[in-house]
Design a protein around this motif. Structure first.
Motif, PDB file in Angstrom:
ATOM      1  N   ALA A  88       0.792  -1.228   0.000  1.00 43.70           N
ATOM      2  CA  ALA A  88       0.000   0.000   0.000  1.00 43.70           C
ATOM      3  C   ALA A  88       0.825   1.280   0.000  1.00 43.70           C
ATOM      4  O   ALA A  88       0.260   2.370  -0.074  1.00 43.70           O
ATOM      5  CB  ALA A  88      -0.942  -0.001   1.203  1.00 43.70           C
ATOM      6  N   GLN A  89       2.141   1.176   0.068  1.00 42.07           N
ATOM      7  CA  GLN A  89       2.991   2.373   0.106  1.00 42.07           C
ATOM      8  C   GLN A  89       3.865   2.504  -1.142  1.00 42.07           C
ATOM      9  O   GLN A  89       4.760   3.344  -1.181  1.00 42.07           O
ATOM     10  CB  GLN A  89       3.877   2.323   1.348  1.00 42.07           C
ATOM     11  N   GLN A  90       3.595   1.706  -2.141  1.00 40.64           N
ATOM     12  CA  GLN A  90       4.485   1.655  -3.302  1.00 40.64           C
ATOM     13  C   GLN A  90       4.156   2.657  -4.400  1.00 40.64           C
ATOM     14  O   GLN A  90       4.870   2.749  -5.390  1.00 40.64           O
ATOM     15  CB  GLN A  90       4.501   0.231  -3.872  1.00 40.64           C
ATOM     16  N   HIS A  91       3.124   3.441  -4.243  1.00 45.88           N
ATOM     17  CA  HIS A  91       2.756   4.424  -5.254  1.00 45.88           C
ATOM     18  C   HIS A  91       3.591   5.706  -5.161  1.00 45.88           C
ATOM     19  O   HIS A  91       3.571   6.518  -6.074  1.00 45.88           O
ATOM     20  CB  HIS A  91       1.270   4.767  -5.160  1.00 45.88           C
ATOM     21  N   ALA A  92       4.334   5.883  -4.091  1.00 46.97           N
ATOM     22  CA  ALA A  92       5.068   7.139  -3.870  1.00 46.97           C
ATOM     23  C   ALA A  92       6.016   7.518  -5.018  1.00 46.97           C
ATOM     24  O   ALA A  92       5.973   8.662  -5.481  1.00 46.97           O
ATOM     25  CB  ALA A  92       5.813   7.097  -2.542  1.00 46.97           C
ATOM     26  N   PRO A  93       6.872   6.626  -5.508  1.00 44.18           N
ATOM     27  CA  PRO A  93       7.754   7.032  -6.609  1.00 44.18           C
ATOM     28  C   PRO A  93       6.979   7.495  -7.849  1.00 44.18           C
ATOM     29  O   PRO A  93       7.361   8.469  -8.499  1.00 44.18           O
ATOM     30  CB  PRO A  93       8.572   5.777  -6.909  1.00 44.18           C
ATOM     31  N   LEU A  94       5.872   6.818  -8.150  1.00 42.43           N
ATOM     32  CA  LEU A  94       5.061   7.214  -9.299  1.00 42.43           C
ATOM     33  C   LEU A  94       4.438   8.590  -9.058  1.00 42.43           C
ATOM     34  O   LEU A  94       4.417   9.429  -9.955  1.00 42.43           O
ATOM     35  CB  LEU A  94       3.968   6.177  -9.565  1.00 42.43           C
ATOM     36  N   GLY A  95       3.980   8.842  -7.850  1.00 41.26           N
ATOM     37  CA  GLY A  95       3.355  10.121  -7.529  1.00 41.26           C
ATOM     38  C   GLY A  95       4.291  11.300  -7.654  1.00 41.26           C
ATOM     39  O   GLY A  95       3.859  12.417  -7.930  1.00 41.26           O
ATOM     40  N   GLU A  96       5.565  11.071  -7.461  1.00 44.14           N
ATOM     41  CA  GLU A  96       6.559  12.144  -7.567  1.00 44.14           C
ATOM     42  C   GLU A  96       6.947  12.460  -9.020  1.00 44.14           C
ATOM     43  O   GLU A  96       7.632  13.453  -9.281  1.00 44.14           O
ATOM     44  CB  GLU A  96       7.822  11.763  -6.783  1.00 44.14           C
ATOM     45  N   LEU A  97       6.503  11.646  -9.962  1.00 45.19           N
ATOM     46  CA  LEU A  97       6.820  11.871 -11.370  1.00 45.19           C
ATOM     47  C   LEU A  97       6.233  13.204 -11.827  1.00 45.19           C
ATOM     48  O   LEU A  97       5.055  13.477 -11.613  1.00 45.19           O
ATOM     49  CB  LEU A  97       6.242  10.725 -12.219  1.00 45.19           C
ATOM     50  N   GLU A  98       7.081  14.034 -12.434  1.00 37.81           N
ATOM     51  CA  GLU A  98       6.627  15.338 -12.898  1.00 37.81           C
ATOM     52  C   GLU A  98       6.193  15.270 -14.348  1.00 37.81           C
ATOM     53  O   GLU A  98       6.888  14.703 -15.189  1.00 37.81           O
ATOM     54  CB  GLU A  98       7.726  16.387 -12.725  1.00 37.81           C
ATOM     55  N   ILE A  99       5.037  15.861 -14.618  1.00 34.04           N
ATOM     56  CA  ILE A  99       4.432  15.843 -15.940  1.00 34.04           C
ATOM     57  C   ILE A  99       4.195  17.294 -16.344  1.00 34.04           C
ATOM     58  O   ILE A  99       3.701  18.094 -15.548  1.00 34.04           O
ATOM     59  CB  ILE A  99       3.073  15.107 -15.910  1.00 34.04           C
ATOM     60  N   GLU A 100       4.535  17.625 -17.571  1.00 32.15           N
ATOM     61  CA  GLU A 100       4.300  18.986 -18.054  1.00 32.15           C
ATOM     62  C   GLU A 100       2.900  19.062 -18.629  1.00 32.15           C
ATOM     63  O   GLU A 100       2.581  18.416 -19.617  1.00 32.15           O
ATOM     64  CB  GLU A 100       5.333  19.366 -19.118  1.00 32.15           C
ATOM     65  N   ILE A 101       2.073  19.837 -17.975  1.00 36.00           N
ATOM     66  CA  ILE A 101       0.656  19.994 -18.388  1.00 36.00           C
ATOM     67  C   ILE A 101       0.360  21.471 -18.543  1.00 36.00           C
ATOM     68  O   ILE A 101       0.712  22.254 -17.719  1.00 36.00           O
ATOM     69  CB  ILE A 101      -0.293  19.383 -17.320  1.00 36.00           C
TER      70      ILE A 101
END
Length: 106
Positions: A93-106
């Motif tokens: 349940a704590q493994q989404h953190a690296p994905l959440g930090e991904l920066e996307i240009e919007i």
């Protein structure tokens, strides 16, 4: 355009076990334009996910975009099976953190 973290763009960003040997990441969006921009950006790839999680691309068993749900799902093999010695996240349940930090240009 500005860079924003996936955490800030997703309505739901979560991880969970997909059995004792796999982790699943889910990202769901409430805005179709944001979802489509992320889907079409080319940033959510096996190569990028492997880099974020320190795994090989072969460990990623699923990377699928679901247009009807405005989201995507990524499943990858766990380095250590759930609940065994040295496992730091039994439920995944704590493994989404690296994905959440991904920066996307919007």
């Amino acid at each position: 355009m500005a860079k924003r973290k996936l955490y800030d763009l997703a309505k739901v960003l979560r991880s969970k076990n997909s059995g004792p040997f796999s982790i699943t990441l889910d990202a769901l969006f409430s805005d179709r334009e944001v979802y489509e921009a992320i889907r079409d950006s080319g940033l959510i790839t096996r190569e990028r996910i492997a880099g974020l999680y320190g795994i090989t691309q072969d460990a990623i068993t699923q990377l699928v975009f679901f247009d009807a749900a405005l989201g995507f799902k990524i499943t990858f093999d766990r380095k250590i099976s759930s609940g065994t010695c040295m496992d730091s996240d039994v439920y995944g349940a704590q493994q989404h953190a690296p994905l959440g930090e991904l920066e996307i240009e919007i």
